[in-house]
Design a protein around this motif. Structure first.
Motif, PDB file in Angstrom:
ATOM      1  N   THR A   1       7.059   4.624  -9.199  1.00 17.07           N
ATOM      2  CA  THR A   1       6.799   6.016  -8.828  1.00 17.07           C
ATOM      3  C   THR A   1       5.394   6.401  -9.265  1.00 17.07           C
ATOM      4  OG1 THR A   1       9.119   6.419  -9.300  1.00 17.07           O
ATOM      5  CG2 THR A   1       7.715   8.345  -8.940  1.00 17.07           C
ATOM      6  N   GLY A   2       4.612   6.880  -8.308  1.00 21.78           N
ATOM      7  CA  GLY A   2       3.246   7.271  -8.602  1.00 21.78           C
ATOM      8  C   GLY A   2       3.166   8.658  -9.200  1.00 21.78           C
TER       9      GLY A   2
ATOM     10  N   LEU B   1       1.135  -1.990  -9.398  1.00 23.71           N
ATOM     11  CA  LEU B   1       1.618  -0.840 -10.179  1.00 23.71           C
ATOM     12  C   LEU B   1       0.516   0.209 -10.330  1.00 23.71           C
ATOM     13  CD1 LEU B   1       3.442  -2.822 -13.024  1.00 23.71           C
ATOM     14  CD2 LEU B   1       4.467  -1.848 -10.963  1.00 23.71           C
ATOM     15  N   ASP B   2      -0.084   0.561  -9.196  1.00 22.83           N
ATOM     16  CA  ASP B   2      -1.257   1.430  -9.210  1.00 22.83           C
ATOM     17  C   ASP B   2      -0.881   2.854  -9.621  1.00 22.83           C
ATOM     18  OD1 ASP B   2      -3.742   2.454  -8.912  1.00 22.83           O
ATOM     19  OD2 ASP B   2      -3.691   2.504  -6.724  1.00 22.83           O
TER      20      ASP B   2
ATOM     21  N   THR C   1       5.509   4.035  -4.693  1.00 18.99           N
ATOM     22  CA  THR C   1       4.285   3.361  -4.244  1.00 18.99           C
ATOM     23  C   THR C   1       4.545   1.865  -4.076  1.00 18.99           C
ATOM     24  OG1 THR C   1       3.541   2.918  -6.492  1.00 18.99           O
ATOM     25  CG2 THR C   1       2.892   5.013  -5.541  1.00 18.99           C
ATOM     26  N   ASP C   2       3.631   1.229  -3.358  1.00 19.13           N
ATOM     27  CA  ASP C   2       3.733  -0.223  -3.197  1.00 19.13           C
ATOM     28  C   ASP C   2       3.519  -0.892  -4.542  1.00 19.13           C
ATOM     29  OD1 ASP C   2       4.068   0.088  -0.501  1.00 19.13           O
ATOM     30  OD2 ASP C   2       1.918  -0.053  -0.064  1.00 19.13           O
ATOM     31  N   THR C   3       4.327  -1.915  -4.809  1.00 18.97           N
ATOM     32  CA  THR C   3       4.137  -2.677  -6.043  1.00 18.97           C
ATOM     33  C   THR C   3       2.794  -3.389  -6.016  1.00 18.97           C
ATOM     34  OG1 THR C   3       6.500  -3.042  -6.170  1.00 18.97           O
ATOM     35  CG2 THR C   3       5.118  -4.485  -7.500  1.00 18.97           C
ATOM     36  N   PHE C   4       2.452  -3.885  -4.858  1.00 16.18           N
ATOM     37  CA  PHE C   4       1.293  -4.757  -4.719  1.00 16.18           C
ATOM     38  C   PHE C   4       0.521  -4.285  -3.493  1.00 16.18           C
ATOM     39  CE2 PHE C   4      -0.684  -8.586  -3.013  1.00 16.18           C
ATOM     40  CZ  PHE C   4      -1.192  -9.208  -4.134  1.00 16.18           C
ATOM     41  N   LYS C   5      -0.753  -4.018  -3.670  1.00 11.80           N
ATOM     42  CA  LYS C   5      -1.523  -3.523  -2.539  1.00 11.80           C
ATOM     43  C   LYS C   5      -2.922  -4.131  -2.580  1.00 11.80           C
ATOM     44  CE  LYS C   5      -3.338   0.689  -0.473  1.00 11.80           C
ATOM     45  NZ  LYS C   5      -3.621   2.103  -0.718  1.00 11.80           N
TER      46      LYS C   5
ATOM     47  N   ARG D   1      -1.956   0.570 -14.499  1.00 13.67           N
ATOM     48  CA  ARG D   1      -2.530  -0.083 -13.314  1.00 13.67           C
ATOM     49  C   ARG D   1      -2.963  -1.490 -13.702  1.00 13.67           C
ATOM     50  NH1 ARG D   1      -7.989   2.156 -10.740  1.00 13.67           N
ATOM     51  NH2 ARG D   1      -6.725   3.318  -9.246  1.00 13.67           N
ATOM     52  N   LEU D   2      -2.609  -2.439 -12.858  1.00 15.55           N
ATOM     53  CA  LEU D   2      -3.135  -3.794 -12.976  1.00 15.55           C
ATOM     54  C   LEU D   2      -4.066  -4.023 -11.791  1.00 15.55           C
ATOM     55  CD1 LEU D   2      -3.310  -6.737 -13.952  1.00 15.55           C
ATOM     56  CD2 LEU D   2      -1.185  -7.198 -12.710  1.00 15.55           C
ATOM     57  N   ARG D   3      -5.318  -4.234 -12.070  1.00 18.38           N
ATOM     58  CA  ARG D   3      -6.286  -4.507 -10.997  1.00 18.38           C
ATOM     59  C   ARG D   3      -6.755  -5.944 -11.132  1.00 18.38           C
ATOM     60  NH1 ARG D   3     -10.703  -0.411  -8.937  1.00 18.38           N
ATOM     61  NH2 ARG D   3      -8.792   0.235  -7.891  1.00 18.38           N
ATOM     62  N   ILE D   4      -6.627  -6.671 -10.044  1.00 22.16           N
ATOM     63  CA  ILE D   4      -7.018  -8.075 -10.034  1.00 22.16           C
ATOM     64  C   ILE D   4      -8.017  -8.290  -8.900  1.00 22.16           C
ATOM     65  CG2 ILE D   4      -6.212 -10.460  -9.883  1.00 22.16           C
ATOM     66  CD1 ILE D   4      -3.402  -9.417 -10.534  1.00 22.16           C
ATOM     67  N   GLN D   5      -9.128  -8.915  -9.235  1.00 21.35           N
ATOM     68  CA  GLN D   5     -10.126  -9.210  -8.207  1.00 21.35           C
ATOM     69  C   GLN D   5     -10.497 -10.696  -8.280  1.00 21.35           C
ATOM     70  OE1 GLN D   5     -13.353  -6.380  -7.396  1.00 21.35           O
ATOM     71  NE2 GLN D   5     -14.765  -8.119  -7.490  1.00 21.35           N
TER      72      GLN D   5
END
Lengths: 568, 314
Positions: free
Chosen positions: A109-110, A85-86, A116-120, A63-67
Motif C-alpha cells: 500500500t502506497g 516496494l516504492d 502499488t506494484d511490487t516491482f516496477k 523503497r528499494l531502488r535497483i539500477q
C-alpha cells in the motif's frame, strides 16, 4: 542532461578493439523513512497537519531502488532502473488479515492509500559512443542544474526531505564536445576543454487519452430546437455532414476510455506532444584560478515543446551556474516558460470572449487560449570548509492569482527540489491538493516551492568524520495570492473576493538534522522541523489545525523524520 | 449531465407580455426598502435578457397584470385534488457529472423545511443510485442527499421546493448530490476560501417562460433585517461552470453564493430597470447548514421559489 555529459567525459577516452569484455554494474539503495507529525508538543496550541487527527500521526515507508547496468568497455552501456516496494507503507493496509490485530503479512500500500506494484521498471536506456560524441536513447532520467525544472530524483541529494518523483523522458539525445571536434578537423591535438553541446528530442505523448476538440458543439438550443445554419450559434465544425444542422455534441475536451481508441490510435500526428532539447554547458572541475583549484559550471538549457492540435508552442529556457573556489560557493538556476497554448482546459476556465479563432495561423482559440509566462529561480551563496559551511539560499516560483484567465503564470518548482520539511513539503502540498482536488491534479504543488519567494539560510557543522549537524531556517512570502490556496491581504496587487489576511509572509520554519554515514554504505539521518504559519493559509476550508492569536488564525506544525538507507 | 441538469427542473408556463408592471426598489443600490446598501452585489447596468413581463398568467385564472410588485408576489391557486401520494423511483446523481451516487441516503421533509429536525422519510439508494419512495405530487418538498461522512465522497446536498407534477403513474425524477471534489474545486476556481462553518447556495434564475435569465444578480439577506452576511461571495456561471469574471447571470442563468452563515436566508433576484435602478423580480428562501450546499432556484414573479407546474393549478 548533465548525466549525459558526465558519461561523455568518461567515454571520450579512446576505445580499442578487444574481445568482449562486459562488466556488470549495480547501483541503488534500500531506504526506510519514518514520519511523525506530532500534536501537543507546544503547550495548548493544536499542532499537526490534520484536523481530524488527535495526537501524533506516524508512518514508515520504504523503497528499494535497483539500477543494474551492462558496460562494454565504456563504449556501450545498457541500464535499467527499477523500484521495488516504492514508497510502500509498513504493515498490512489492505486487510489481508480479517482482524487487523492479527495481521501478519504486509501489503504493498502506497502513501496515497492505493495498492502499488511490487516491482516496477521506471527507466531503461542505452548509451554508446561515436567518434564525434555520445548517444543516449530510451526511457531515461532527466536532470538539469539544481533540478528546478528537470530533476532525476535519484539518491539523497537534499539537505532535508526525500525524493519521491524524478523526471523521466523517452528521449534520444546526442552530446558532443564541439571544440575538440573543430580542433581535430583543423588537424590540431584536441584540448580537453569541458564544453559540451547536447541536442535531443523527447516524445511526451503519442495519443492523449483525453479527446481534444477545442470547441463545443450542441445539437439543440435550450428550448430543444435545432441549431441550424444561419443562427448565431451555428458552427460549421459541428455539422460535419454539411446538411445545415448541428449533428455533434461535445465539450472542448471529452474523457474517453482506452478501449475507445481505434486501431491506428498511434498514427495521428496532430495530438503528439514532443519537444526539442538543446543544452550547452561548460563544466570545469579542478581548474586553476588565481593559484587555487576551482570548479566552474555554466550552461543553458532550452526546450521547445509542441502539440499541433492544441496550437501549443512553448519555449522553456533555463540557465545554470555553479562556482566553488577557496571555499567560496555560488550556485544559481533560473528558468522561464513562455508560449501560447490551447491545451490547458480547466473546468470553467474559459476566456471572456469565447467565440471564434484568435489566430487563424496558429489555430489558437479565443475561449481556451492561454499565454504562459512562468518564472522561477533558486540562488545560493556561501562558504564551505571541511568542518563547516554556511549557505544562504533564496528562491522563487511564480504564482497565478486566476487560473481561469488567459494568463498562465504559475508553476511550482520541481517537487524533488526539497526546501525544508513542512511549509512546502507538507503544508502547501496538502492545501493545493485539498483545494484543487482530483479535478485539477495537475495544479497540485506535490511539495515543490509554490507561488512564493523564500529565504533559506543553512549552517552545517561536521564535528567528526561522517557526521553532520545541519540547521536551517525558512521564511516565505506569497507571490500572487489567489484567495483560495493563499489568502489575500488588502495590499496585495491582485483581485480577490475577500482580503482578510493580515500577514505579509506565509510563515517560517526551523529545521535541524543530524546525519551520519557508517559502514561506508549505511546512511542515517534524523530530521526535525517546526513551522509556524500565518493567516495566509485557509486552515478551516482545508481542515488544517490552527489556533487564534490576536484573533487571527495561525498554524503550528511539527515533524520528526528519520531515514536509514543502505546505498550501493 | 452537467450543472445544467438543474435546468431540467425548469417548469413550463408562459403568458402574455405585460409591459411595465414590474416592481422597482426605488433606485440603485438601496436595500429594497430595508435601508441596507446592496450596491456591492446589485450593480448590473446591462439590460437583462428574458421575459419578466408575462408572469401573471402563471397565477392561474383570475390573475391580473398587477399581480406582483416586488413586495407582493404571484400566488398560484393549487388544485388540492392533484396533491396525491404517488410512487417514486428516483435517481441520486452527481450534480456535475450525472453519474449515479452509490449507497446515498435520500431524506425527505414533506413540509419543505429541513430545519424542523429529523426527516419525515429516509431511504438508502442502491449501488446505481436508485431510490424508491412515495412522494406527494404538486407539493413542495425538501430533500437532502448524503453519503457516509467517513468516506468524504459527497457533501450534504439540500434542495427545497422540489415539486413533482401530478401523475397517476410513477414519478421518475432525479435528486442531486454534490461531490466533495466539486464542492472544493468551485471556490478554487473562483479564488474563494470556503469556511467550514458556513455553506453554499446554488441555483438558477428563471424568467416567466421558465427559461434562464441573462443579466440578473443575486443577493443573500437576513429575512428579518435585510442584512447581508459579511462573508458572502456571489459568483455567476458561464457555460454551466462558475466564472470569477462573470458579473451577472449568463445565458445559463446559474449563480452560486459562497460562505453563507448557518441559518435561514432570503435570496433576492434583481435586474437593471433601465433608469439606473434595479428591479427585484424574484425571491426565495434558503436554509444553510455548515459545510453543505443548498440548491434553491429563483423564479421571476415568485416570492418563495415555489412555481408549480400548470397541471397542479386550478
Amino acid at each position: 542532461m548533465i548525466s549525459a555529459v558526465a558519461l561523455l567525459i568518461a567515454s571520450s577516452t579512446s576505445a580499442h578493439a578487444v574481445p568482449d569484455n562486459f562488466k556488470f554494474e549495480l547501483e541503488g539503495y534500500y531506504r526506510n523513512r519514518g514520519y511523525i507529525f506530532s500534536d501537543g508538543l507546544f503547550g495548548s496550541d493544536k499542532v499537526g497537519l490534520y484536523a481530524d487527527q488527535d495526537g501524533d500521526a506516524r508512518m514508515m515507508v520504504q523503497r528499494l531502488r535497483i539500477q543494474p547496468g551492462i558496460n562494454f568497455e565504456n563504449r556501450a552501456k545498457f541500464y535499467f532502473q527499477t523500484d521495488v516496494l516504492d514508497n510502500v507503507v509498513w504493515g498490512d493496509n489492505q486487510s489481508i488479515a480479517s482482524t487487523a490485530l492479527f495481521a501478519g503479512s504486509p501489503t504493498n500500500t502506497g502513501t496515497k492509500g492505493l495498492e502499488t506494484d511490487t516491482f516496477k521498471i521506471n527507466r531503461a536506456w542505452m548509451e554508446f559512443s561515436l567518434p564525434v560524441g555520445l548517444i543516449r536513447m530510451g526511457r531515461q532520467p532527466s536532470h538539469w542544474g539544481m533540478g528546478l525544472l528537470a530533476n532525476h530524483g535519484d539518491g539523497f541529494d537534499d539537505t532535508f526531505g526525500e525524493n519521491h518523483y524524478g523526471s523521466t523522458n523517452d528521449r534520444f539525445v546526442f552530446a558532443t564536445k564541439p571544440i575538440a571536434i573543430a580542433q581535430t578537423i583543423a588537424g590540431k591535438t584536441p584540448d580537453d576543454i569541458p564544453f559540451f553541446v547536447v541536442i535531443g528530442v523527447d516524445r511526451l505523448a503519442e495519443d492523449p487519452l483525453v479527446q481534444y476538440y477545442g470547441y463545443q458543439c450542441a445539437q439543440s438550443n435550450s428550448d430543444g430546437s435545432s441549431i441550424a445554419e444561419g443562427a448565431d450559434n451555428y458552427d460549421a465544425r459541428c455539422d460535419p455532414g454539411g446538411d445545415g444542422y448541428h449533428t455533434l455534441t461535445h465539450d472542448y475536451t471529452e474523457d474517453r476510455e482506452e478501449g475507445q481508441r481505434n486501431a491506428n490510435w498511434w498514427a495521428d500526428q496532430d495530438d503528439d506532444v514532443w519537444e526539442m532539447v538543446y543544452a550547452a554547458i561548460y563544466r570545469g572541475e579542478g581548474i586553476t584560478l588565481a593559484g587555487s583549484k576551482a570548479d566552474l559550471t555554466i550552461g543553458s538549457y532550452f526546450v521547445n515543446r509542441i502539440q499541433d492540435e492544441t496550437a501549443s508552442n512553448v519555449l522553456i529556457a533555463d540557465a545554470y551556474f555553479k562556482f566553488l573556489w577557496r571555499g567560496i560557493y555560488l550556485e544559481a538556476e533560473g528558468l522561464t516558460i513562455q508560449g501560447k497554448t490551447n491545451a490547458i482546459v480547466l473546468p470553467g476556465a474559459l476566456n471572456e470572449d469565447e467565440s471564434g479563432i484568435l489566430d487563424p495561423e496558429t489555430g489558437l482559440d479565443q475561449a481556451l487560449y492561454k499565454e504562459a509566462n512562468i518564472w522561477g529561480y533558486v540562488a545560493r551563496a556561501g562558504y564551505k570548509q571541511e568542518a563547516y559551511s554556511a549557505i544562504f539560499e533564496t528562491g522563487f516560483a511564480s504564482g497565478d492569482d486566476n487560473v481561469a484567465d488567459a494568463n498562465f503564470t504559475g508553476r511550482p518548482l520541481h517537487p524533488d527540489h526539497n526546501v525544508g520539511l513542512l511549509l512546502y513539503e507538507e503544508i502547501l502540498a496538502y492545501v493545493t491538493a485539498a483545494t484543487w482536488t482530483t479535478g485539477a491534479e495537475g495544479l497540485w504543488s506535490n511539495g515543490g516551492v509554490y507561488n512564493s519567494r523564500y529565504i533559506y539560510p543553512q549552517l552545517t557543522w561536521r564535528p567528526m568524520n561522517n557526521w553532520e549537524v545541519i540547521g536551517a531556517w525558512l521564511m516565505a512570502w506569497p507571490h500572487k495570492p489567489d484567495g483560495s490556496r493563499i489568502l489575500c491581504a488588502p495590499d496585495d496587487d491582485v483581485e480577490c473576493s475577500s482580503t482578510n489576511a493580515t500577514a505579509s509572509s506565509l510563515g517560517w520554519e526551523a529545521d535541524l538534522a543530524v546525519k551520519h554515514r557508517f559502514h561506508e554504505h549505511v546512511l542515517f539521518s534524523l530530521e526535525g522541523g517546526y513551522a509556524r504559519t500565518t493567516d495566509r493559509l485557509p486552515y478551516e476550508s482545508v481542515g488544517l489545525h490552527y489556533s487564534l492569536k490576536d484573533g487571527k488564525p495561525v498554524g503550528n506544525f511539527f515533524t520528526v523524520q528519520s531515514r536509514v538507507a543502505f546505498e550501493f | 449531465m452537467t450543472l445544467l441538469s438543474i435546468l431540467a427542473l425548469t417548469l413550463i408556463g408562459c403568458g402574455d407580455k405585460d409591459g411595465d408592471d414590474t416592481a422597482t426598489d426605488g433606485g440603485t443600490g438601496d436595500g429594497g426598502g430595508t435601508g441596507v446598501d446592496i450596491s456591492a452585489y446589485i450593480n448590473v447596468t446591462d439590460a437583462h435578457q428574458g421575459d419578466i413581463d408575462s408572469c401573471c398568467e402563471l397565477g392561474g385564472s383570475g390573475a391580473t397584470s398587477d399581480c406582483w410588485d416586488g413586495s407582493s408576489w404571484i400566488v398560484q391557486a393549487i388544485d388540492s385534488t392533484k396533491q396525491v401520494d404517488a410512487a417514486l423511483v428516483g435517481n441520486i446523481a452527481d450534480f456535475e457529472s450525472g453519474d449515479p451516487v452509490a449507497d446515498a441516503t435520500l431524506s425527505l421533509w414533506f413540509l419543505n423545511d429541513p430545519t424542523v429536525g429529523a426527516p419525515d422519510y429516509s431511504v438508502v439508494g442502491d449501488a446505481d443510485g436508485i431510490v424508491a419512495s412515495t412522494f406527494k405530487t404538486c407539493t413542495p418538498i425538501a430533500y437532502k442527499t448524503s453519503t457516509d461522512p467517513a468516506l468524504d465522497a459527497t457533501v450534504d446536498t439540500y434542495e427545497i421546493n422540489q415539486i413533482e407534477a401530478y401523475t397517476e403513474g410513477t414519478i421518475d425524477t432525479e435528486f442531486n448530490s454534490v461531490s466533495s471534489t466539486t464542492y472544493a474545486i468551485i471556490p478554487s476556481l473562483l479564488g474563494v476560501s470556503p469556511d467550514g462553518d458556513k455553506g453554499t447556495i446554488a441555483g438558477a434564475a428563471y424568467d416567466c417562460g421558465g427559461a434562464p435569465i441573462k443579466g440578473a444578480q443575486v443577493v443573500v439577506r437576513d429575512p428579518s433585517t435585510g442584512e447581508i452576511p459579511e462573508s458572502l461571495v456571489v459568483k455567476y456561471f458561464v457555460d454551466s461552470f462558475p466564472n470569477r469574471n462573470q458579473p451577472y447571470t449568463s445565458e445559463d442563468g446559474l449563480w452560486v453564493a459562497i460562505n453563507v452563515p448557518e441559518g435561514t436566508w432570503d435570496v433576492e433576484l434583481y435586474v437593471a430597470d433601465g433608469d439606473g435602478g434595479h428591479t427585484n423580480i424574484g425571491k426565495t428562501i434558503a436554509y444553510i447548514f455548515p459545510g453543505s450546499i443548498m440548491i434553491s432556484n429563483v423564479y421571476t414573479g415568485f416570492g418563495d421559489g415555489k412555481r408549480y407546474p400548470d397541471i397542479c393549478l386550478l
